[in-house]
Design an enzyme around this catalytic site. Structure first.
Site, mmCIF file in Angstrom:
data_model
loop_
_atom_site.group_PDB
_atom_site.id
_atom_site.type_symbol
_atom_site.label_atom_id
_atom_site.label_comp_id
_atom_site.label_asym_id
_atom_site.label_seq_id
_atom_site.Cartn_x
_atom_site.Cartn_y
_atom_site.Cartn_z
ATOM 1 N N TYR A 465 0.490 -1.054 -0.066
ATOM 2 C CA TYR A 465 -0.072 -0.231 -0.173
ATOM 3 C C TYR A 465 1.446 1.541 0.110
ATOM 4 O O TYR A 465 0.506 2.102 0.610
ATOM 5 C CB TYR A 465 -0.791 0.238 1.451
ATOM 6 C CG TYR A 465 -1.391 -1.276 1.464
ATOM 7 C CD1 TYR A 465 -2.098 -2.766 0.913
ATOM 8 C CD2 TYR A 465 -1.451 -1.570 3.047
ATOM 9 C CE1 TYR A 465 -2.768 -3.247 1.353
ATOM 10 C CE2 TYR A 465 -1.841 -3.182 3.079
ATOM 11 C CZ TYR A 465 -3.067 -3.874 2.233
ATOM 12 O OH TYR A 465 -2.802 -4.915 3.312
ATOM 13 N N HIS A 466 1.538 0.895 -1.104
ATOM 14 C CA HIS A 466 3.067 2.297 -1.283
ATOM 15 C C HIS A 466 3.378 3.130 -2.215
ATOM 16 O O HIS A 466 4.395 3.284 -2.454
ATOM 17 C CB HIS A 466 4.088 1.774 -0.366
ATOM 18 C CG HIS A 466 4.423 1.188 1.274
ATOM 19 N ND1 HIS A 466 5.005 0.923 1.529
ATOM 20 C CD2 HIS A 466 2.808 2.105 2.197
ATOM 21 C CE1 HIS A 466 4.169 0.669 3.233
ATOM 22 N NE2 HIS A 466 3.062 1.172 3.705
#
Length: 528
Positions: A465-466
């Site tokens: 999730y980056h």
């Protein structure tokens, strides 16, 4: 509610981490009028505030619920990408880890031609944003809006993880955001009194009473209005009704790595050939928009736990009462309680592996549930060479863009991830885990060779999730914004979020996004 032709000094598009910071900081001047547009709704779901419940927000109404295109190096799988669709954005649904990355990450940004972005340049903004509960120091600030705390709850299995790492020679690190990054330690979190402290909590709520701030939720931006090479406003739909607002000063895109790039493309700002294919007239040919996409891939290496000590029993009535009354107990856990920063080979300037640990069964983003007690390691590639893209499917602003992450497209990345799996197994087979270690759930004991582990990775790797980089900062032909975050070739338009990172940092991206917005607020005020 903003009506047609409403005029403001600044229009901020997206109330995620960066947008909340800018709305809070810019309205500190009572003469500055700010409109904040957010496509999602309020951050009122009870699961937002309960730290251990964050994965319950996945695939709900507060999640954009994106998926990548078929990933060519991951068996053609489409990978799920959760993104926060509410006030606070993804800071309202993340694992709350406060992590800045490595100081050399920012020096690298500066060496790419981005003056003012070296670590010594950005450290004051990290400190400005922070209320470090441990107190102020050379590397930390106190009194800032964002509360940074030690974990109120540390699971027995997490203590075993710390002991296991030291058993195999990995030194303890009490502060990943201090003088050095390497080592093993507990993660600090953006929590306050045992609850999530999102960017909306930290920056937006204190500003809500200001008459010079107007917040419009469920406002889906469809286009940046550009006149004579200058951004003059934003067109948006609010509950299906077309509206527009004008900016006397600037339009500031804080919609995140996916949506900031998407909105530029919808506005005719981007690669002219791609815009033509999408049926959008090219207003400003800017070839880097949507390119340079980077993310951290991770995988879960999981084990059964022989003792009933994991978070599998967190949701009992006594634990709910303990949380409601005292904000203590396992529901305060952020799940990813500890981690290791590690260099998989000699000669690296910064760690290329972040290995997270959680005292819980974690597979497929926590969407696969198990009542059995388990624990898991999350080896994560934090120095990826792969680059992907965000492109439009059509001119429809409500159509999800095509996300191509291109994970593990370099052989070297697969080698790093294989070593991460082997490190996880080494940790699991220490004396520290002997009382707890049961059957290896995944990849399973039959996966012994590099080829076996590579097959497991292709089948199981997921996003951590980056995503960053689609409006990258720089002065090369593919740069989208300059070092002051102004969109190149246009006036009064900036991008201020994780999309401007020229290279993803070695660590979690929320704290750096907040830092970027703090720095941008000063740059905007200096220019006003």
């Amino acid at each position: 509610m903003a009506s047609g032709n409403s005029s403001y000094d600044y229009i901020v598009v997206g109330a995620g981490s960066a947008g909340c910071v800018l709305a809070g900081r810019l309205t500190e001047n009572p003469q500055t009028r700010v409109l904040l547009l957010e496509a999602g709704g309020p951050d009122s779901a009870k699961e937002i505030q309960i730290p251990a419940a964050f994965s319950k927000l996945f695939k709900t109404s507060v999640d954009w619920n994106y998926s990548t295109e078929e990933e060519p190096h991951l068996n053609g799988r489409r990978l799920y990408w959760p993104r926060g669709k509410m006030l606070g954005g993804s800071s309202s649904m993340n694992a709350m880890i406060y992590m800045r990355g490595n100081p050399l990450d920012y020096d690298h940004w500066k060496n790419l031609g981005n003056d003012g972005w070296g670590f010594r340049d950005v450290l004051p903004y990290f400190k400005k944003s922070e209320n470090q509960e441990r107190g102020a120091s050379e590397y930390h600030g106190s009194g800032g809006p964002l509360n940074v705390s030690d974990l109120r709850y540390v699971n027995t299995l997490t203590r075993a993880f710390l002991d296991a790492a030291e058993e195999i020679g990995i030194r303890a690190n009490p502060d990943f955001n201090g003088a050095t990054q390497d080592g093993v330690g507990l993660n600090q979190v953006t929590q306050k009194n045992g609850q999530r402290n999102s960017a909306a909590d930290a920056y937006l709520r204190p500003a809500c009473a200001r008459p010079n701030l107007q917040i419009v939720t469920r406002a889906h931006a469809t286009r940046v209005v550009v006149e004579r090479n200058r951004a003059t406003g934003v067109a948006y739909l609010c509950d299906g009704v077309p509206r527009d607002a004008r900016a006397a000063g600037e339009v500031i895109l804080t919609a995140g790595t996916i949506h900031s790039a998407q909105l530029l493309l919808l506005s005719g700002i981007g690669p002219a050939d791609e815009l033509k294919l999408a049926g959008i007239p090219s207003l400003h040919d800017l070839p880097g928009v949507g390119k340079n996409l980077q993310d951290h891939p991770m995988v879960s290496v999981g084990y059964q736990c022989k003792q009933p000590v994991s978070l599998a029993s967190a949701e009992t009535l006594p634990n709910f009462l303990r949380y409601l009354l005292f904000k203590r107990g396992p529901l305060v856990s952020n799940v990813a309680e500890a981690g290791i920063f590690w260099r998989t080979r000699d000669g690296l300037q910064v760690p290329d592996m972040q290995l997270l640990f959680g005292p819980a069964y974690y597979r497929n983003h926590g969407l696969e549930k198990s009542k059995e007690h388990a624990f898991g390691f999350g080896p994560t590639l934090i120095a990826p060479e792969s680059r992907g893209s965000i492109t439009l499917r059509s001119a429809d602003p409500f159509a999800a863009p095509a996300i191509r992450a291109n994970y593990l497209s370099h052989d070297s990345e697969m080698r790093v991830m294989i070593q991460g799996v082997r490190l996880s197994r080494e940790l699991a087979h220490t004396k520290a885990f002997e009382p707890f270690r049961g059957e290896e759930l995944h990849p399973g004991t039959r996966a012994t060779s590099d080829e076996d582990i590579a097959a497991f990775l292709r089948a199981e790797v997921q996003s951590l999730y980056h995503p960053v980089g689609t409006c990258k900062m720089g002065n090369d032909p593919m740069a989208v914004v300059d070092a002051r975050l102004r969109v190149r070739g246009l006036e009064a338009l900036r991008a201020v979020d994780a999309s401007i990172m020229p290279r993803v940092i070695a660590g979690n991206t929320n704290a750096p996004t907040i830092m970027i917005a703090e720095k941008a607020a000063d740059m905007i005020r200096d220019q006003a």
